[in-house]
Design a protein around this motif. Structure first.
Motif, PDB file in Angstrom:
ATOM      1  N   UNK A 153       0.816  -1.226   0.000  1.00  0.00           N
ATOM      2  CA  UNK A 153       0.000   0.000   0.000  1.00  0.00           C
ATOM      3  C   UNK A 153       0.845   1.270   0.000  1.00  0.00           C
ATOM      4  N   UNK A 154       2.159   1.111   0.108  1.00  0.00           N
ATOM      5  CA  UNK A 154       3.033   2.292   0.179  1.00  0.00           C
ATOM      6  C   UNK A 154       2.728   3.132   1.408  1.00  0.00           C
ATOM      7  N   UNK A 155       2.449   2.459   2.526  1.00  0.00           N
ATOM      8  CA  UNK A 155       2.057   3.185   3.742  1.00  0.00           C
ATOM      9  C   UNK A 155       3.250   3.940   4.333  1.00  0.00           C
ATOM     10  N   UNK A 156       3.005   5.178   4.699  1.00  0.00           N
ATOM     11  CA  UNK A 156       4.051   5.948   5.389  1.00  0.00           C
ATOM     12  C   UNK A 156       3.757   6.047   6.886  1.00  0.00           C
ATOM     13  N   UNK A 157       2.519   5.690   7.260  1.00  0.00           N
ATOM     14  CA  UNK A 157       2.157   5.626   8.684  1.00  0.00           C
ATOM     15  C   UNK A 157       1.440   4.297   8.902  1.00  0.00           C
ATOM     16  N   UNK A 158       1.848   3.574   9.943  1.00  0.00           N
ATOM     17  CA  UNK A 158       1.151   2.329  10.304  1.00  0.00           C
ATOM     18  C   UNK A 158       0.716   2.443  11.760  1.00  0.00           C
ATOM     19  N   UNK A 159      -0.511   1.967  12.023  1.00  0.00           N
ATOM     20  CA  UNK A 159      -1.093   2.108  13.365  1.00  0.00           C
ATOM     21  C   UNK A 159      -1.511   0.734  13.878  1.00  0.00           C
ATOM     22  N   UNK A 160      -1.200   0.453  15.121  1.00  0.00           N
ATOM     23  CA  UNK A 160      -1.744  -0.738  15.791  1.00  0.00           C
ATOM     24  C   UNK A 160      -2.048  -0.359  17.228  1.00  0.00           C
ATOM     25  N   UNK A 161      -2.764  -1.233  17.943  1.00  0.00           N
ATOM     26  CA  UNK A 161      -3.092  -0.872  19.324  1.00  0.00           C
ATOM     27  C   UNK A 161      -1.928  -1.259  20.227  1.00  0.00           C
ATOM     28  N   UNK A 162      -1.775  -0.537  21.345  1.00  0.00           N
ATOM     29  CA  UNK A 162      -0.709  -0.873  22.305  1.00  0.00           C
ATOM     30  C   UNK A 162      -1.187  -2.031  23.173  1.00  0.00           C
ATOM     31  N   UNK A 163      -1.363  -3.178  22.550  1.00  0.00           N
ATOM     32  CA  UNK A 163      -1.913  -4.345  23.256  1.00  0.00           C
ATOM     33  C   UNK A 163      -0.781  -5.246  23.729  1.00  0.00           C
ATOM     34  N   UNK A 164      -1.171  -6.316  24.419  1.00  0.00           N
ATOM     35  CA  UNK A 164      -0.168  -7.288  24.864  1.00  0.00           C
ATOM     36  C   UNK A 164       0.547  -7.888  23.641  1.00  0.00           C
ATOM     37  N   UNK A 165      -0.204  -8.210  22.577  1.00  0.00           N
ATOM     38  CA  UNK A 165       0.411  -8.785  21.375  1.00  0.00           C
ATOM     39  C   UNK A 165       1.406  -7.814  20.736  1.00  0.00           C
ATOM     40  N   UNK A 166       1.067  -6.516  20.790  1.00  0.00           N
ATOM     41  CA  UNK A 166       1.920  -5.517  20.133  1.00  0.00           C
ATOM     42  C   UNK A 166       3.312  -5.432  20.742  1.00  0.00           C
ATOM     43  N   UNK A 167       3.417  -5.814  22.029  1.00  0.00           N
ATOM     44  CA  UNK A 167       4.726  -5.768  22.675  1.00  0.00           C
ATOM     45  C   UNK A 167       5.729  -6.620  21.899  1.00  0.00           C
ATOM     46  N   UNK A 168       5.229  -7.705  21.293  1.00  0.00           N
ATOM     47  CA  UNK A 168       6.100  -8.612  20.539  1.00  0.00           C
ATOM     48  C   UNK A 168       6.101  -8.264  19.053  1.00  0.00           C
ATOM     49  N   UNK A 169       4.932  -7.874  18.583  1.00  0.00           N
ATOM     50  CA  UNK A 169       4.735  -7.645  17.152  1.00  0.00           C
ATOM     51  C   UNK A 169       5.403  -6.360  16.659  1.00  0.00           C
ATOM     52  N   UNK A 170       5.185  -5.262  17.399  1.00  0.00           N
ATOM     53  CA  UNK A 170       5.594  -3.948  16.904  1.00  0.00           C
ATOM     54  C   UNK A 170       7.102  -3.815  16.674  1.00  0.00           C
ATOM     55  N   UNK A 171       7.952  -4.297  17.581  1.00  0.00           N
ATOM     56  CA  UNK A 171       9.394  -4.150  17.308  1.00  0.00           C
ATOM     57  C   UNK A 171       9.820  -4.879  16.031  1.00  0.00           C
ATOM     58  N   UNK A 172       9.248  -6.061  15.787  1.00  0.00           N
ATOM     59  CA  UNK A 172       9.593  -6.808  14.569  1.00  0.00           C
ATOM     60  C   UNK A 172       9.118  -6.047  13.331  1.00  0.00           C
ATOM     61  N   UNK A 173       7.922  -5.496  13.436  1.00  0.00           N
ATOM     62  CA  UNK A 173       7.359  -4.740  12.317  1.00  0.00           C
ATOM     63  C   UNK A 173       8.189  -3.481  12.056  1.00  0.00           C
ATOM     64  N   UNK A 174       8.606  -2.831  13.132  1.00  0.00           N
ATOM     65  CA  UNK A 174       9.416  -1.611  12.994  1.00  0.00           C
ATOM     66  C   UNK A 174      10.715  -1.915  12.246  1.00  0.00           C
ATOM     67  N   UNK A 175      11.304  -3.053  12.559  1.00  0.00           N
ATOM     68  CA  UNK A 175      12.555  -3.435  11.866  1.00  0.00           C
ATOM     69  C   UNK A 175      12.256  -3.669  10.385  1.00  0.00           C
ATOM     70  N   UNK A 176      11.190  -4.424  10.115  1.00  0.00           N
ATOM     71  CA  UNK A 176      10.840  -4.749   8.723  1.00  0.00           C
ATOM     72  C   UNK A 176      10.535  -3.517   7.891  1.00  0.00           C
ATOM     73  N   UNK A 177       9.912  -2.529   8.519  1.00  0.00           N
ATOM     74  CA  UNK A 177       9.515  -1.318   7.772  1.00  0.00           C
ATOM     75  C   UNK A 177      10.559  -0.201   7.898  1.00  0.00           C
ATOM     76  N   UNK A 178      11.621  -0.485   8.649  1.00  0.00           N
ATOM     77  CA  UNK A 178      12.633   0.544   8.973  1.00  0.00           C
ATOM     78  C   UNK A 178      11.918   1.789   9.509  1.00  0.00           C
ATOM     79  N   UNK A 179      10.985   1.533  10.419  1.00  0.00           N
ATOM     80  CA  UNK A 179      10.142   2.609  10.944  1.00  0.00           C
ATOM     81  C   UNK A 179      10.527   2.955  12.376  1.00  0.00           C
ATOM     82  N   UNK A 180      10.383   4.223  12.721  1.00  0.00           N
ATOM     83  CA  UNK A 180      10.477   4.625  14.120  1.00  0.00           C
ATOM     84  C   UNK A 180       9.165   4.248  14.786  1.00  0.00           C
ATOM     85  N   UNK A 181       9.250   3.650  15.985  1.00  0.00           N
ATOM     86  CA  UNK A 181       8.040   3.151  16.663  1.00  0.00           C
ATOM     87  C   UNK A 181       7.837   3.881  17.981  1.00  0.00           C
ATOM     88  N   UNK A 182       6.620   4.382  18.172  1.00  0.00           N
ATOM     89  CA  UNK A 182       6.266   4.989  19.464  1.00  0.00           C
ATOM     90  C   UNK A 182       5.017   4.292  19.985  1.00  0.00           C
TER      91      UNK A 182
END
Ligand code: FAD
Length: 315
Positions: free
Chosen positions: A84-113
């Motif tokens: 989709x050529x996304x420049x912003x990705x959003x997910x909820x700060x859930x228990x799953x995200x604790x594991x998911x988001x860092x991996x996704x950030x690496x894959x997308x070379x994205x800064x994660x907050x």
């Protein structure tokens, strides 16, 4: 350029947090002059996401993804974001995200907050407000990478219906073998899960034993609330660990948190202080919870809670 949202679901049902994330993404997309694409994994009724602001829904249906695996889920979302050529990705700060988001950030070379609580105050520089120091402070954080990854705190933005509709497409990303097999056991006790709850009724050691939990459950039922507990209560086996909230348990960010017989230790407060209104019922007027609470009743839970429950039933 678009805003991508990962919409979490449980047993095929979209979580309330997913609707909130789509609403939030829509607000950002409107400011950016772009649209929202939602990616859903093994979820039903995803066409409803149009009503919260998604223009497009990518439906991933694959039995391999029936149980959560951070690596596989991150890979699916990454492929959707890239398509989709996304420049912003959003997910909820859930228990799953604790594991998911860092991996996704690496894959997308994205800064994660994570734990973001508001719409970006500025798109350039891209600045978001997040909670810090276990909800005792806020921090305005700039994300300078090309792709931005945002973890939205539950119940911070709210669910907003926009009356739109979405085109729904099947999406079949490549899914690598995870190399592990995961068995998921549902230990949730109440009818409403803590993550989805607007109201949580929580019990502590002051309730003396598991045989007295009817007090908490009855009040929760009247309020349509989820039930929760302090750490010692789950350590003692009075309640399931899935109900333990606090620094080492689940985070709670509800509209109303009612603590019964809970002292208010710093580790407990750390996990619940993002809740909007906090009420405590405790016999000890010196209990630390009274300093953190918006409303407090100094009294015996065994007398106060049944009366409160009956009064609320009358509404
Ligand atoms: P207590 O501290 O025993 O308090 C019971 C309260 O009930 C008292 O205030 C008492 O006045 C009141 N009471 C007694 N009888 C009645 C009655 N009849 N009616 C009304 N009130 C009554 N704790 C968590 O909860 N979550 C965490 O995530 C967490 N993580 C921790 C991490 C670490 C590293 C450590 C060291 C501790 C952690 N703890 C956590 C434990 C925390 O420090 C407290 O020990 C715990 O929160 C106390 O639980 P409680 O309030 O249920 O029990």
């Amino acid at each position: 350029m678009s805003v991508l949202v990962y919409t979490e679901s449980e047993n095929g049902k979209l979580k309330k947090a997913a609707l909130e994330c789509v609403s939030y993404a829509k607000a950002i997309a409107d400011e950016m002059g772009t649209s929202v694409t939602a990616v859903a994994i093994n979820a039903n009724d995803t066409d409803a996401l149009g009503n919260y602001g998604a223009s497009k829904v990518l439906n991933v249906n694959n039995d391999v993804l029936n149980t959560f695996n951070a690596k596989q889920y991150a890979s699916v979302i990454e492929q959707a974001a890239k398509q989709e050529g996304a420049t912003v990705a959003v997910l909820s700060s859930s228990a799953d995200s604790k594991y998911l988001a860092p991996l996704l950030a690496v894959g997308l070379e994205a800064g994660y907050v994570s734990n973001v609580v508001e719409k970006p105050s500025s798109l350039s520089p891209f600045t978001v407000k997040r909670t810090a120091f276990t909800n005792k402070a806020f921090a305005n954080t700039e994300i300078s990478t090309d792709v931005k990854l945002i973890g939205l705190s539950n119940n911070s933005f709210g669910v907003v219906e926009s009356g739109g509709s979405a085109s729904v497409e099947d999406f079949s990303p490549s899914i690598a073998d995870s190399g592990v097999s995961v068995e998921s056991v549902d230990k949730a006790v109440g009818k409403v899960t803590i993550a989805d709850a607007e109201v949580v009724v929580s019990g502590g050691r002051g309730l003396k034993g598991p045989e007295n939990w009817g007090l908490v459950e009855n009040l929760a039922e009247v309020l349509g609330a989820a039930t929760a507990c302090s750490k010692p209560v789950s350590d003692l086996g009075w309640r399931s660990h899935s109900e333990h909230v606090g620094q080492t348990g689940k985070p709670v960010a509800t509209n109303l948190y009612i603590a019964i017989g809970i002292s208010g230790a710093i580790q407990h407060l750390a996990g619940i202080s993002a809740s909007k209104v906090k009420v405590v019922i405790n016999t000890d007027p010196e209990a630390p919870f009274f300093k953190a609470a918006d409303y407090g009743i100094v009294g015996d839970a065994f007398e106060v809670v049944p009366v409160l429950t009956e009064k609320l039933k009358a509404f």
